[in-house]
Design an enzyme around this catalytic site. Structure first.
Site, mmCIF file in Angstrom:
data_model
loop_
_atom_site.group_PDB
_atom_site.id
_atom_site.type_symbol
_atom_site.label_atom_id
_atom_site.label_comp_id
_atom_site.label_asym_id
_atom_site.label_seq_id
_atom_site.Cartn_x
_atom_site.Cartn_y
_atom_site.Cartn_z
ATOM 1 C CE LYS A 239 -6.739 3.840 -3.052
ATOM 2 N NZ LYS A 239 -7.257 2.484 -2.948
ATOM 3 C CD GLU B 258 -1.155 -2.296 -4.481
ATOM 4 O OE1 GLU B 258 -1.887 -2.906 -3.671
ATOM 5 O OE2 GLU B 258 -0.649 -1.199 -4.236
ATOM 6 C CE1 TYR C 241 -7.392 -8.624 -1.792
ATOM 7 C CE2 TYR C 241 -7.572 -11.004 -1.944
ATOM 8 C CZ TYR C 241 -7.991 -9.800 -1.403
ATOM 9 O OH TYR C 241 -8.997 -9.785 -0.476
ATOM 10 C CE LYS D 124 -9.849 1.362 9.373
ATOM 11 N NZ LYS D 124 -9.152 2.658 9.320
ATOM 12 C CD GLU E 99 -6.390 4.290 1.016
ATOM 13 O OE1 GLU E 99 -7.213 5.155 1.267
ATOM 14 O OE2 GLU E 99 -6.636 3.318 0.287
ATOM 15 C CG ASN F 264 -6.959 7.241 5.325
ATOM 16 O OD1 ASN F 264 -7.259 7.169 4.142
ATOM 17 N ND2 ASN F 264 -6.959 6.189 6.117
ATOM 18 N NE ARG G 225 -10.922 9.669 7.565
ATOM 19 C CZ ARG G 225 -10.586 8.737 6.694
ATOM 20 N NH1 ARG G 225 -10.121 9.072 5.504
ATOM 21 N NH2 ARG G 225 -10.696 7.460 6.995
HETATM 22 C C1 MV4 Z 1 -5.196 -4.396 -0.507
HETATM 23 C C2 MV4 Z 1 -5.495 -5.584 0.162
HETATM 24 C C3 MV4 Z 1 -4.772 -6.708 -0.193
HETATM 25 N N1 MV4 Z 1 -3.817 -6.643 -1.133
HETATM 26 N N2 MV4 Z 1 -4.238 -4.376 -1.435
HETATM 27 C C4 MV4 Z 1 -8.737 -1.869 1.506
HETATM 28 C C5 MV4 Z 1 -9.035 -0.422 1.519
HETATM 29 C C6 MV4 Z 1 -7.903 0.252 0.853
HETATM 30 N N3 MV4 Z 1 -7.266 1.075 1.822
HETATM 31 C C7 MV4 Z 1 -7.014 -0.812 0.348
HETATM 32 N N4 MV4 Z 1 -7.482 -2.061 0.886
HETATM 33 C C8 MV4 Z 1 -6.840 -3.234 0.695
HETATM 34 N N5 MV4 Z 1 -5.863 -3.264 -0.240
HETATM 35 C C9 MV4 Z 1 -3.555 -5.478 -1.717
HETATM 36 N N6 MV4 Z 1 -2.584 -5.426 -2.630
HETATM 37 C C10 MV4 Z 1 -6.461 -5.568 1.145
HETATM 38 C C11 MV4 Z 1 -7.126 -4.395 1.416
HETATM 39 C C12 MV4 Z 1 -8.079 -4.453 2.477
HETATM 40 C C13 MV4 Z 1 -9.254 -5.148 2.376
HETATM 41 C C14 MV4 Z 1 -9.620 -5.759 1.218
HETATM 42 C C15 MV4 Z 1 -10.773 -6.477 1.147
HETATM 43 C C16 MV4 Z 1 -11.600 -6.562 2.259
HETATM 44 C C17 MV4 Z 1 -11.282 -5.915 3.400
HETATM 45 C C18 MV4 Z 1 -10.116 -5.201 3.483
HETATM 46 C C19 MV4 Z 1 -9.801 -4.567 4.641
HETATM 47 C C20 MV4 Z 1 -8.625 -3.892 4.726
HETATM 48 C C21 MV4 Z 1 -7.773 -3.831 3.649
#
Ligand code: MV4
Length: 448
Positions: free
Chosen positions: A116, A200, A202, A237, A288, A290, A292
């Site tokens: 990442k 990061e 949030y 999801k 990020e 993915n 795939r």
């Molecule tokens: C975050 C975020 C909020 N703020 N980063 C979730 C999986 C990964 N791909 C990164 N994710 C997240 N990163 C920042 N700076 C929110 C998510 C996030 C998430 C976090 C908690 C619960 C459910 C989530 C669903 C999608 C993304």
């Protein structure tokens, strides 16, 4: 095009890949574990090879056994599907050593985008919007505290080698930050053998929006617009749709073009998804990549009319992606509901067992991707997704109406499924008005 390939996966996605091979005139070799020996879709393959016991580590995750099957069947390529070995750069490297084409990106792209921090660095160079945070890895508590002071709480600590929400911790103040940092590092070391973490700002309750990319081996990259995957629980999801119902055309253009810039800079080929969070101001931030094909690819296929699995095969075979960006347009609206054998009333516990009743829906605008059938036994060994119900209609409202109708037709039991939960979601005012985010399910279901 290849004359014969092997599918290193099971269930719904194995069947989806077999179908694509049939349409391309490619012979297809399926593999199965002892737990899947009666799977009906195996009969649709030209050949089926048992690769070991039920435990994934001894079958679908077992590289020597899959390579042996590929050698015995004399295939030219392997499609990994999703999950299992699909994002394992070592597996792709072994395929390369054995002169078997891995149907996916290059080993180098997988390695780079698997980090990442490396992918964020590349995103920064490409002017893809990033969340404020640490410039690189965080080593000490002091560094963490200093960064958090600068960007403000709450902050999120993420494992560089993580993905899909594993190895993440949210901290709301300095005290929880220190303990979260150590917990996150230990968790990352245990899960990924890499304790590298970063910080990061949030974003609370964001939407989850992702862009579908296709690139070929000749440097051509296109996007196939975005998917909104905000309806999820614990990073699983539940509902995905395309297009995202809340972004304007200018934002869509910026979002999708930034994903293309990133894929081009990574020298990417095959299918990829560039993930973003979108805040309440509809500003998007890169998360990020993915590397795939994803579970939710059918909603993109529906609105673009492109066959993503066929493209993966054609790209792997060296063909040119002979579609230009301006020829890819959004046609209508598509929604997917993941049908899992789970009990939503028992905290989504898996609900394995015999599918005594299975009457799938059909009719206009309905696609069902499933390997299940009446009499199919859902085992306890693998994930609980038994199918995906996808609708495609001219408008989102019509898509919701078709989905409600299809869910009402769908009979599956006595195992518990997510069908009743999907009925609840499709009937809810928040979903119909698109007022949802990644925390919506948990908040809504907890309410009295
Ligand atoms: C975050 C975020 C909020 N703020 N980063 C979730 C999986 C990964 N791909 C990164 N994710 C997240 N990163 C920042 N700076 C929110 C998510 C996030 C998430 C976090 C908690 C619960 C459910 C989530 C669903 C999608 C993304």
């Amino acid at each position: 095009m290849f004359s014969r390939i092997l599918v290193a996966n099971r269930g719904e996605i194995a069947l989806r890949i077999i179908r694509a091979c049939r349409e391309l005139g490619v012979e297809v070799v399926a593999v199965y574990s002892e737990a899947d020996r009666d799977a009906a879709y195996l009969k649709l393959a030209d050949q089926a090879i048992c690769i070991g016991p039920a435990a994934a580590s001894e079958s679908y995750l077992n590289i020597p056994r899959i390579i042996s099957a590929a050698e015995v069947a004399d295939v030219q390529a392997i499609h990994p599907g999703f999950g299992f070995l699909s994002e394992n750069a070592h597996f792709a490297d072994v395929c390369r050593s054995c002169k078997i084409e891995f149907i996916g990106p290059s080993v180098e792209s997988m390695k780079m985008l698997g980090s990442k921090l490396a992918s964020k660095e590349l995103a920064k160079q490409c002017k893809v919007p990033l969340t404020p945070g640490s410039d690189g890895p965080i080593q000490t508590e002091k560094e963490a505290v200093d960064v958090a002071k600068k960007i403000g709480y709450p902050v999120i600590i993420k494992a560089s080698a993580g993905g899909g929400g594993r190895g993440m911790r949210v901290a709301h103040n300095e005290i929880t930050l220190k303990s979260s940092l150590n917990a996150a590092r230990a968790e990352a070391e245990a899960a990924f053998k890499d304790a590298t973490v970063f910080i990061e700002k949030y974003h609370e309750e964001p939407r989850h929006v992702e862009v579908q990319i296709l690139g070929d081996k000749h440097g051509h990259v296109v996007h196939l617009f975005e998917r909104d995957c905000s309806i999820q629980r614990r990073h699983q999801k539940l509902v995905e749709e395309s297009p995202c119902p809340v972004i304007d055309e200018a934002t869509r253009q910026e979002l999708c073009e930034s994903a293309v810039r990133l894929a081009k800079a990574a020298g990417y080929y095959s299918a990829a998804t560039v993930e973003f969070v979108m805040d309440k101001q509809k500003k998007f931030y890169f998360l990020e990549v993915n590397t795939r094909i994803q579970v939710e690819h059918p909603v993109t296929e529906s609105i673009t009319g492109q066959d993503l699995i066929q493209w993966q095969l054609r790209i792997a075979a060296g063909e040119k992606l002979d579609i230009s960006q301006k020829d890819i347009r959004i046609n209508g609206a598509s929604i997917e509901c993941r049908i899992n054998a789970e009990d939503p009333d028992r905290n989504f516990a898996p609900s394995p067992g015999l599918l005594e009743e299975f009457a799938p829906p059909g009719g206009p605008g309905v696609r069902l991707d499933t390997h299940a059938y009446q009499g199919y036994r859902i085992g306890p060994n693998y994930d609980s997704m038994i199918g995906k119900l996808i609708v495609h209609r001219p408008t989102r409202d019509q898509a919701i109406a078709t989905m409600r109708r299809a869910l009402d037709e769908f009979r599956a039991g006595p195992v518990k499924t997510t069908i009743p939960l999907h009925r609840f979601i499709m009937n809810s005012r928040d979903f119909r008005e698109s007022r949802v985010d990644t925390g919506w399910i948990e908040r809504t279901r907890r309410a009295p």
